[in-house]
Design a protein around this motif. Structure first.
Motif, PDB file in Angstrom:
ATOM      1  N   GLY A  61     -50.046  27.544  12.014  1.00  0.00           N
ATOM      2  CA  GLY A  61     -49.311  26.393  12.542  1.00  0.00           C
ATOM      3  C   GLY A  61     -49.608  26.202  14.015  1.00  0.00           C
ATOM      4  N   ALA A  62     -49.885  24.968  14.416  1.00  0.00           N
ATOM      5  CA  ALA A  62     -50.035  24.630  15.836  1.00  0.00           C
ATOM      6  C   ALA A  62     -49.018  23.538  16.153  1.00  0.00           C
ATOM      7  N   GLY A  63     -49.065  22.999  17.360  1.00  0.00           N
ATOM      8  CA  GLY A  63     -48.128  21.919  17.684  1.00  0.00           C
ATOM      9  C   GLY A  63     -47.846  21.825  19.162  1.00  0.00           C
ATOM     10  N   PHE A  64     -46.953  20.912  19.499  1.00  0.00           N
ATOM     11  CA  PHE A  64     -46.702  20.613  20.913  1.00  0.00           C
ATOM     12  C   PHE A  64     -45.334  19.949  21.088  1.00  0.00           C
ATOM     13  N   MET A  65     -44.950  19.819  22.345  1.00  0.00           N
ATOM     14  CA  MET A  65     -43.695  19.127  22.684  1.00  0.00           C
ATOM     15  C   MET A  65     -43.993  17.717  23.168  1.00  0.00           C
ATOM     16  N   VAL A  66     -43.013  16.849  22.993  1.00  0.00           N
ATOM     17  CA  VAL A  66     -43.147  15.450  23.401  1.00  0.00           C
ATOM     18  C   VAL A  66     -42.207  15.196  24.581  1.00  0.00           C
ATOM     19  N   GLY A  67     -42.729  14.549  25.626  1.00  0.00           N
ATOM     20  CA  GLY A  67     -41.884  14.189  26.764  1.00  0.00           C
ATOM     21  C   GLY A  67     -41.950  15.182  27.909  1.00  0.00           C
ATOM     22  N   LEU A  68     -43.023  15.972  27.952  1.00  0.00           N
ATOM     23  CA  LEU A  68     -43.201  16.905  29.068  1.00  0.00           C
ATOM     24  C   LEU A  68     -43.499  16.119  30.346  1.00  0.00           C
ATOM     25  N   PRO A  69     -43.084  16.645  31.488  1.00  0.00           N
ATOM     26  CA  PRO A  69     -43.395  15.934  32.728  1.00  0.00           C
ATOM     27  C   PRO A  69     -44.918  15.809  32.903  1.00  0.00           C
ATOM     28  N   GLY A  70     -45.351  14.636  33.259  1.00  0.00           N
ATOM     29  CA  GLY A  70     -46.784  14.405  33.480  1.00  0.00           C
ATOM     30  C   GLY A  70     -47.556  14.100  32.212  1.00  0.00           C
ATOM     31  N   GLN A  71     -46.893  14.128  31.051  1.00  0.00           N
ATOM     32  CA  GLN A  71     -47.587  13.891  29.771  1.00  0.00           C
ATOM     33  C   GLN A  71     -47.743  12.381  29.537  1.00  0.00           C
ATOM     34  N   THR A  72     -48.974  11.935  29.356  1.00  0.00           N
ATOM     35  CA  THR A  72     -49.270  10.505  29.162  1.00  0.00           C
ATOM     36  C   THR A  72     -49.690  10.259  27.709  1.00  0.00           C
ATOM     37  N   ARG A 100     -48.336  33.942   7.318  1.00  0.00           N
ATOM     38  CA  ARG A 100     -48.493  32.722   8.120  1.00  0.00           C
ATOM     39  C   ARG A 100     -48.214  33.039   9.588  1.00  0.00           C
ATOM     40  N   TYR A 101     -48.716  32.172  10.457  1.00  0.00           N
ATOM     41  CA  TYR A 101     -48.522  32.402  11.891  1.00  0.00           C
ATOM     42  C   TYR A 101     -48.353  31.073  12.617  1.00  0.00           C
ATOM     43  N   LEU A 102     -47.258  30.958  13.363  1.00  0.00           N
ATOM     44  CA  LEU A 102     -47.025  29.743  14.169  1.00  0.00           C
ATOM     45  C   LEU A 102     -47.358  30.034  15.624  1.00  0.00           C
ATOM     46  N   LEU A 103     -48.243  29.255  16.177  1.00  0.00           N
ATOM     47  CA  LEU A 103     -48.564  29.363  17.602  1.00  0.00           C
ATOM     48  C   LEU A 103     -48.862  27.952  18.088  1.00  0.00           C
ATOM     49  N   ARG A 104     -47.834  27.307  18.634  1.00  0.00           N
ATOM     50  CA  ARG A 104     -48.083  25.950  19.116  1.00  0.00           C
ATOM     51  C   ARG A 104     -49.163  25.983  20.205  1.00  0.00           C
ATOM     52  N   HIS A 105     -50.072  25.026  20.165  1.00  0.00           N
ATOM     53  CA  HIS A 105     -51.085  25.010  21.229  1.00  0.00           C
ATOM     54  C   HIS A 105     -50.466  24.516  22.541  1.00  0.00           C
ATOM     55  N   GLU A 106     -49.328  23.830  22.452  1.00  0.00           N
ATOM     56  CA  GLU A 106     -48.504  23.349  23.577  1.00  0.00           C
ATOM     57  C   GLU A 106     -49.115  22.154  24.311  1.00  0.00           C
ATOM     58  N   ALA A 107     -50.383  22.220  24.655  1.00  0.00           N
ATOM     59  CA  ALA A 107     -51.047  21.059  25.273  1.00  0.00           C
ATOM     60  C   ALA A 107     -52.544  21.242  25.083  1.00  0.00           C
ATOM     61  N   ALA A 108     -53.182  20.260  24.479  1.00  0.00           N
ATOM     62  CA  ALA A 108     -54.628  20.360  24.226  1.00  0.00           C
ATOM     63  C   ALA A 108     -55.427  19.972  25.461  1.00  0.00           C
ATOM     64  N   SER A 109     -54.763  19.360  26.423  1.00  0.00           N
ATOM     65  CA  SER A 109     -55.432  19.040  27.687  1.00  0.00           C
ATOM     66  C   SER A 109     -55.370  20.279  28.575  1.00  0.00           C
ATOM     67  N   ARG A 110     -56.531  20.770  28.979  1.00  0.00           N
ATOM     68  CA  ARG A 110     -56.580  21.972  29.816  1.00  0.00           C
ATOM     69  C   ARG A 110     -55.762  21.779  31.097  1.00  0.00           C
ATOM     70  N   GLU A 111     -55.907  20.587  31.669  1.00  0.00           N
ATOM     71  CA  GLU A 111     -55.231  20.289  32.940  1.00  0.00           C
ATOM     72  C   GLU A 111     -53.688  20.361  32.763  1.00  0.00           C
ATOM     73  N   LEU A 112     -53.176  19.733  31.721  1.00  0.00           N
ATOM     74  CA  LEU A 112     -51.725  19.766  31.495  1.00  0.00           C
ATOM     75  C   LEU A 112     -51.275  21.186  31.125  1.00  0.00           C
ATOM     76  N   TYR A 113     -52.087  21.853  30.291  1.00  0.00           N
ATOM     77  CA  TYR A 113     -51.749  23.228  29.881  1.00  0.00           C
ATOM     78  C   TYR A 113     -51.603  24.127  31.101  1.00  0.00           C
ATOM     79  N   GLU A 114     -52.564  24.015  32.019  1.00  0.00           N
ATOM     80  CA  GLU A 114     -52.551  24.903  33.189  1.00  0.00           C
ATOM     81  C   GLU A 114     -51.384  24.606  34.129  1.00  0.00           C
TER      82      GLU A 114
END
Ligand code: 5AD
Ligand code: SF4
Ligand code: FES
Length: 352
Positions: free
Chosen positions: A199-210, A159-173
């Motif tokens: 496994g993918a996933g992300f964090m909640v409450g990042l600055p600028g995250q709507t 198995r492999y966990l790699l959160r995508h972190e943000a699916a929005s390119r703008e927020l990711y960058e």
């Protein structure tokens, strides 16, 4: 304008919503409606996984990282971290201890540490598999090439966990100024096509995250259909550029976990350590909102505090045996049952 009740019912029955519907739901759900969302999520996880909570032993084998994610305490630019790297023998010792405690899944996690080549890691994975053939090995070591992923799979990684972190390119960058959004998505696709349980996933409450960004994350998960989904609150670290930001809340994270459970009903979702770090019952609350995995720490106590992706992390002084029993008690007190088996995705046994 949508009716939240109608959206929740549709989400529960169809396991799907449009992006705009998700954004509306996230932005407008009331406390009372959250309770019915959590009930739907709990019913859904029970349908697929009953009352079981799978236990994984986490081994944080290196805190050395070449990346500079804005949110993370282990970022390369943080010179205040005392860096460490466990040896092959030390990692195998963690597995020996974990196996004795009953663990049948080991999660090898690190920063993006180039010293740990696929060859060196492959050797460790083969070591684990020959000592303990009835275990699953999960990797969580960041972005690597297709060839490296293939080599690690060949060595026995499951198995492999790699959160995508943000699916929005703008927020990711914004969060990863030196990283490439397309490469991250490609890594996930490569892992999936090679045959890993991903496994993918992300964090909640990042600055600028709507709510719109969060809806994008959820739609991304729906489309990727990973076997595992890691969602946790963002907790600011004082030695990062995001020091002084607000961070995510337990409540907002519970809402995301519950929606993710309904969108990908057969997923394996950890009640994260970050949830337990923000609130003394954070992991129990996560289990009641649809999570079904916990990942207690098996790293040697001497290095625990050095794996500080965020501050205030729990369990940094606790022996593996202590956490093993602590978490089992918590699982029971929340009304669930700890399962020490490999805990594969139920999707592997069906034609889904
Ligand atoms: N707060 C919460 N989670 C974090 N991660 C990294 N830094 C933080 C932080 N400050 C998460 C990332 C990463 C995972 C291993 O930990 O999502 O993928
Ligand atoms: Fe490195 Fe992972 Fe932290 Fe990013 S989140 S800095 S890749 S350890
Ligand atoms: Fe580590 Fe409770 S799980 S002390």
């Amino acid at each position: 304008m949508y009716s939240i009740d109608t959206l929740l019912e549709k989400l529960y029955i169809e396991n799907n919503l449009q992006k705009d519907e998700l954004a509306w739901l996230i932005g407008n759900i009331s406390d009372e409606e959250k309770e019915s969302l959590f009930d739907y999520a709990l019913k859904t996880r029970r349908r697929y996984y009953g009352n079981k909570v799978y236990m994984r032993g986490l081994i944080e084998f290196s805190n050395i990282c070449r990346q500079n994610c804005l949110y993370c305490g282990l970022r390369a630019s943080n010179s205040k971290v005392e860096r460490y790297r466990l040896t092959r023998e030390e990692i195998l010792d963690c597995c020996r201890e974990g196996y004795g405690l009953g663990y049948r899944t080991f999660v090898l996690q690190s920063g993006e540490d180039p010293w740990y080549t696929a060859e060196r890691l492959g050797d460790i994975i083969r070591g684990i598999k020959s000592l303990f053939p009835d275990t699953a090995v999960t990797l969580s070591i960041g972005e690597r090439s297709y060839e490296e992923y293939k080599e690690l799979l060949g060595a026995g990684a499951d198995r492999y966990l790699l959160r995508h972190e943000a699916a929005s390119r703008e927020l990711y960058e914004k969060l990863h100024p030196d990283m490439d959004f397309d490469n991250r998505i490609n890594c996930l696709k490569n892992l999936k096509s090679l045959g890993y349980q991903v496994g993918a996933g992300f964090m909640v409450g990042l600055p600028g995250q709507t709510p719109q960004h969060l809806a994008e994350d959820l739609c991304f998960l729906k489309k990727l259909e990973p076997h595992m989904i890691g969602i946790g609150p963002f907790i600011p670290h004082s030695e990062t550029p995001l020091a002084g930001e607000k961070g995510g809340t337990v409540e907002d994270t519970l809402v995301m976990l519950a929606i993710a459970r309904l969108l990908v009903p057969d997923s394996l979702m950890p009640a994260t350590t970050a949830m337990g770090s923000l609130h003394k019952k954070g992991r129990e609350l996560a289990l009641k909102a649809g999570a079904n995995v916990v990942m207690p720490n098996l790293s040697p106590v001497s290095v625990r505090a050095k794996y500080e992706i965020y501050e205030g992390k729990i369990c940094t002084g606790d022996e593996a045996a202590h956490c093993r029993h602590c978490i089992e008690g918590r699982i029971r007190s929340a009304g669930f049952e700890a399962d020490m088996g490999r805990g594969d995705s139920v999707r592997l046994n069906t034609s889904l």
